[in-house]
Design a protein around this motif. Structure first.
Motif, mmCIF file in Angstrom:
data_model
loop_
_atom_site.group_PDB
_atom_site.id
_atom_site.type_symbol
_atom_site.label_atom_id
_atom_site.label_comp_id
_atom_site.label_asym_id
_atom_site.label_seq_id
_atom_site.Cartn_x
_atom_site.Cartn_y
_atom_site.Cartn_z
ATOM 1 N N LYS A 123 -41.622 -2.080 -22.974
ATOM 2 C CA LYS A 123 -41.131 -3.312 -23.604
ATOM 3 C C LYS A 123 -39.690 -3.105 -24.032
ATOM 4 O O LYS A 123 -39.367 -2.119 -24.704
ATOM 5 C CB LYS A 123 -41.987 -3.678 -24.822
ATOM 6 N N VAL A 124 -38.833 -4.026 -23.615
ATOM 7 C CA VAL A 124 -37.419 -3.996 -23.983
ATOM 8 C C VAL A 124 -37.136 -5.221 -24.841
ATOM 9 O O VAL A 124 -37.462 -6.347 -24.446
ATOM 10 C CB VAL A 124 -36.520 -4.004 -22.726
ATOM 11 N N THR A 125 -36.553 -5.005 -26.007
ATOM 12 C CA THR A 125 -36.163 -6.104 -26.892
ATOM 13 C C THR A 125 -34.656 -6.091 -27.032
ATOM 14 O O THR A 125 -34.072 -5.089 -27.460
ATOM 15 C CB THR A 125 -36.819 -5.971 -28.276
ATOM 16 N N ILE A 126 -34.023 -7.193 -26.654
ATOM 17 C CA ILE A 126 -32.559 -7.304 -26.693
ATOM 18 C C ILE A 126 -32.187 -8.335 -27.746
ATOM 19 O O ILE A 126 -32.568 -9.502 -27.655
ATOM 20 C CB ILE A 126 -32.002 -7.725 -25.323
ATOM 21 N N THR A 127 -31.437 -7.894 -28.754
ATOM 22 C CA THR A 127 -31.067 -8.777 -29.855
ATOM 23 C C THR A 127 -29.556 -8.890 -29.962
ATOM 24 O O THR A 127 -28.878 -7.910 -30.288
ATOM 25 C CB THR A 127 -31.624 -8.263 -31.197
ATOM 26 N N PRO A 128 -28.998 -10.076 -29.691
ATOM 27 C CA PRO A 128 -27.578 -10.304 -29.977
ATOM 28 C C PRO A 128 -27.443 -10.800 -31.412
ATOM 29 O O PRO A 128 -28.135 -11.730 -31.827
ATOM 30 C CB PRO A 128 -27.193 -11.396 -28.974
ATOM 31 N N TYR A 129 -26.588 -10.175 -32.179
ATOM 32 C CA TYR A 129 -26.458 -10.519 -33.597
ATOM 33 C C TYR A 129 -25.330 -11.506 -33.828
ATOM 34 O O TYR A 129 -24.286 -11.463 -33.164
ATOM 35 C CB TYR A 129 -26.225 -9.259 -34.431
ATOM 36 N N ALA A 130 -25.551 -12.398 -34.780
ATOM 37 C CA ALA A 130 -24.519 -13.314 -35.239
ATOM 38 C C ALA A 130 -23.804 -12.697 -36.432
ATOM 39 O O ALA A 130 -24.223 -11.667 -36.969
ATOM 40 C CB ALA A 130 -25.156 -14.647 -35.641
ATOM 41 N N GLY A 131 -22.721 -13.328 -36.840
ATOM 42 C CA GLY A 131 -22.075 -12.931 -38.077
ATOM 43 C C GLY A 131 -22.952 -13.307 -39.255
ATOM 44 O O GLY A 131 -24.011 -13.921 -39.097
ATOM 45 N N ALA A 132 -22.530 -12.943 -40.453
ATOM 46 C CA ALA A 132 -23.329 -13.237 -41.645
ATOM 47 C C ALA A 132 -22.414 -13.403 -42.842
ATOM 48 O O ALA A 132 -21.317 -12.842 -42.904
ATOM 49 C CB ALA A 132 -24.342 -12.117 -41.904
ATOM 50 N N ASP A 133 -22.888 -14.194 -43.792
ATOM 51 C CA ASP A 133 -22.162 -14.383 -45.046
ATOM 52 C C ASP A 133 -22.180 -13.068 -45.827
ATOM 53 O O ASP A 133 -23.233 -12.470 -46.027
ATOM 54 C CB ASP A 133 -22.842 -15.495 -45.859
ATOM 55 N N ALA A 134 -21.017 -12.616 -46.247
ATOM 56 C CA ALA A 134 -20.912 -11.341 -46.974
ATOM 57 C C ALA A 134 -20.909 -11.524 -48.482
ATOM 58 O O ALA A 134 -20.804 -10.555 -49.226
ATOM 59 C CB ALA A 134 -19.653 -10.603 -46.540
ATOM 60 N N GLY A 135 -21.035 -12.770 -48.951
ATOM 61 C CA GLY A 135 -21.058 -13.001 -50.389
ATOM 62 C C GLY A 135 -19.757 -13.585 -50.896
ATOM 63 O O GLY A 135 -18.738 -13.610 -50.196
ATOM 64 N N ALA A 136 -19.784 -14.047 -52.132
ATOM 65 C CA ALA A 136 -18.624 -14.712 -52.735
ATOM 66 C C ALA A 136 -17.419 -13.787 -52.743
ATOM 67 O O ALA A 136 -17.512 -12.619 -53.092
ATOM 68 C CB ALA A 136 -18.958 -15.152 -54.149
ATOM 69 N N GLY A 137 -16.293 -14.358 -52.355
ATOM 70 C CA GLY A 137 -15.055 -13.608 -52.392
ATOM 71 C C GLY A 137 -14.854 -12.648 -51.248
ATOM 72 O O GLY A 137 -13.877 -11.890 -51.230
ATOM 73 N N GLN A 138 -15.757 -12.648 -50.235
ATOM 74 C CA GLN A 138 -15.663 -11.712 -49.124
ATOM 75 C C GLN A 138 -15.605 -12.467 -47.799
ATOM 76 O O GLN A 138 -16.282 -13.484 -47.638
ATOM 77 C CB GLN A 138 -16.873 -10.771 -49.098
ATOM 78 N N PRO A 139 -14.808 -11.987 -46.858
ATOM 79 C CA PRO A 139 -14.839 -12.601 -45.522
ATOM 80 C C PRO A 139 -16.193 -12.341 -44.878
ATOM 81 O O PRO A 139 -16.848 -11.339 -45.181
ATOM 82 C CB PRO A 139 -13.712 -11.874 -44.765
ATOM 83 N N PRO A 140 -16.659 -13.223 -44.009
ATOM 84 C CA PRO A 140 -17.980 -13.032 -43.403
ATOM 85 C C PRO A 140 -18.023 -11.791 -42.507
ATOM 86 O O PRO A 140 -17.014 -11.368 -41.952
ATOM 87 C CB PRO A 140 -18.182 -14.308 -42.589
ATOM 88 N N PHE A 141 -19.222 -11.209 -42.387
ATOM 89 C CA PHE A 141 -19.421 -10.095 -41.477
ATOM 90 C C PHE A 141 -19.282 -10.592 -40.041
ATOM 91 O O PHE A 141 -19.757 -11.667 -39.695
ATOM 92 C CB PHE A 141 -20.811 -9.484 -41.653
ATOM 93 N N ARG A 142 -18.663 -9.787 -39.203
ATOM 94 C CA ARG A 142 -18.575 -10.087 -37.778
ATOM 95 C C ARG A 142 -19.886 -9.699 -37.098
ATOM 96 O O ARG A 142 -20.630 -8.856 -37.615
ATOM 97 C CB ARG A 142 -17.405 -9.333 -37.144
ATOM 98 N N PRO A 143 -20.186 -10.263 -35.925
ATOM 99 C CA PRO A 143 -21.448 -9.923 -35.243
ATOM 100 C C PRO A 143 -21.642 -8.430 -35.023
ATOM 101 O O PRO A 143 -22.746 -7.907 -35.208
ATOM 102 C CB PRO A 143 -21.335 -10.678 -33.915
ATOM 103 N N GLU A 144 -20.583 -7.708 -34.653
ATOM 104 C CA GLU A 144 -20.737 -6.268 -34.432
ATOM 105 C C GLU A 144 -21.045 -5.519 -35.724
ATOM 106 O O GLU A 144 -21.709 -4.478 -35.711
ATOM 107 C CB GLU A 144 -19.501 -5.670 -33.743
ATOM 108 N N GLN A 145 -20.584 -6.066 -36.865
ATOM 109 C CA GLN A 145 -20.907 -5.447 -38.146
ATOM 110 C C GLN A 145 -22.377 -5.644 -38.501
ATOM 111 O O GLN A 145 -23.028 -4.723 -38.999
ATOM 112 C CB GLN A 145 -20.012 -6.026 -39.248
ATOM 113 N N THR A 146 -22.914 -6.836 -38.256
ATOM 114 C CA THR A 146 -24.327 -7.063 -38.563
ATOM 115 C C THR A 146 -25.222 -6.265 -37.620
ATOM 116 O O THR A 146 -26.276 -5.774 -38.027
ATOM 117 C CB THR A 146 -24.677 -8.567 -38.493
#
Length: 197
Positions: A97-120
């Motif tokens: 079984k192969v599971t392939i997950t492409p990640y989106a960016g994410a909210d990093a919280g108040a006062g922070q730029p959002p996480f990029r997909p590669e960071q998540t």
């Protein structure tokens, strides 16, 4: 002289714009939905692109035709193939079984730029309790579990991250040597990473 003045003004404006954006996050400017990058869409035929996995499965009684994995899912895609003891002429069984997950960016919280997909994706990879595999092109983790009492059945899992993609491969086979199973899983994970681009 005039051109140097124009160039200097342009650089100053660029620095001010960058600093202003950073200051906006610093004072708690809310992140808008469009600021968060979405996950990429995987190819509709990604499992077929990964190709024939018959070498990882026992020969079925129906012959030696190539075996491609069945595909399921949309955002996260799973590719699966199996041969049971009942369908095998060699009295062995295996599943992959192969599971392939492409990640989106994410909210990093108040006062922070959002996480990029590669960071998540990296955060998800880092949270896995599996052991790191050294000397690999992409960050890789692996784990193996013995099945049965004779030590000839194994489940081997591996996790590979490349940029915003995380691939997990789970392979169970009987009988098989653990090192052989792990090598097969690493090759398959690399194929999945390549075809997910």
């Amino acid at each position: 002289m005039a051109s140097r003045l124009v160039r200097g003004t342009a650089i100053a404006c660029g620095v001010a714009a960058f600093a202003g954006a950073g200051f906006g996050y610093a004072v708690g400017e809310p992140v808008e939905p469009e600021d968060i990058l979405p996950a990429r869409t995987l190819p509709a035929d990604v499992c077929a692109r990964i190709g024939d996995v018959s070498v990882m499965l026992p020969k079925a009684s129906s012959g030696t035709a190539p075996i491609t994995m069945n595909q399921g899912g949309t955002a996260t895609v799973t590719c699966e193939a199996a041969v049971s003891r009942q369908k095998s002429s060699s009295f062995t069984s295996a599943s992959v079984k192969v599971t392939i997950t492409p990640y989106a960016g994410a909210d990093a919280g108040a006062g922070q730029p959002p996480f990029r997909p590669e960071q998540t994706a990296k955060r998800a990879f880092d949270r896995s309790p599996m052991d790191k595999v050294p000397d690999r092109q992409y960050p890789t983790k692996s784990a193996r579990t013995v099945r049965g009492v004779a030590g000839e059945s194994f489940t081997v899992k591996t996790l590979v991250q490349r940029a915003d993609i995380v691939v997990q491969v789970e392979y169970t086979a009987s009988p098989i040597q653990a090192d052989v199973a792990e090598q097969a899983v690493l090759v398959l994970a690399d194929r999945a990473i390549w075809e997910s681009k």
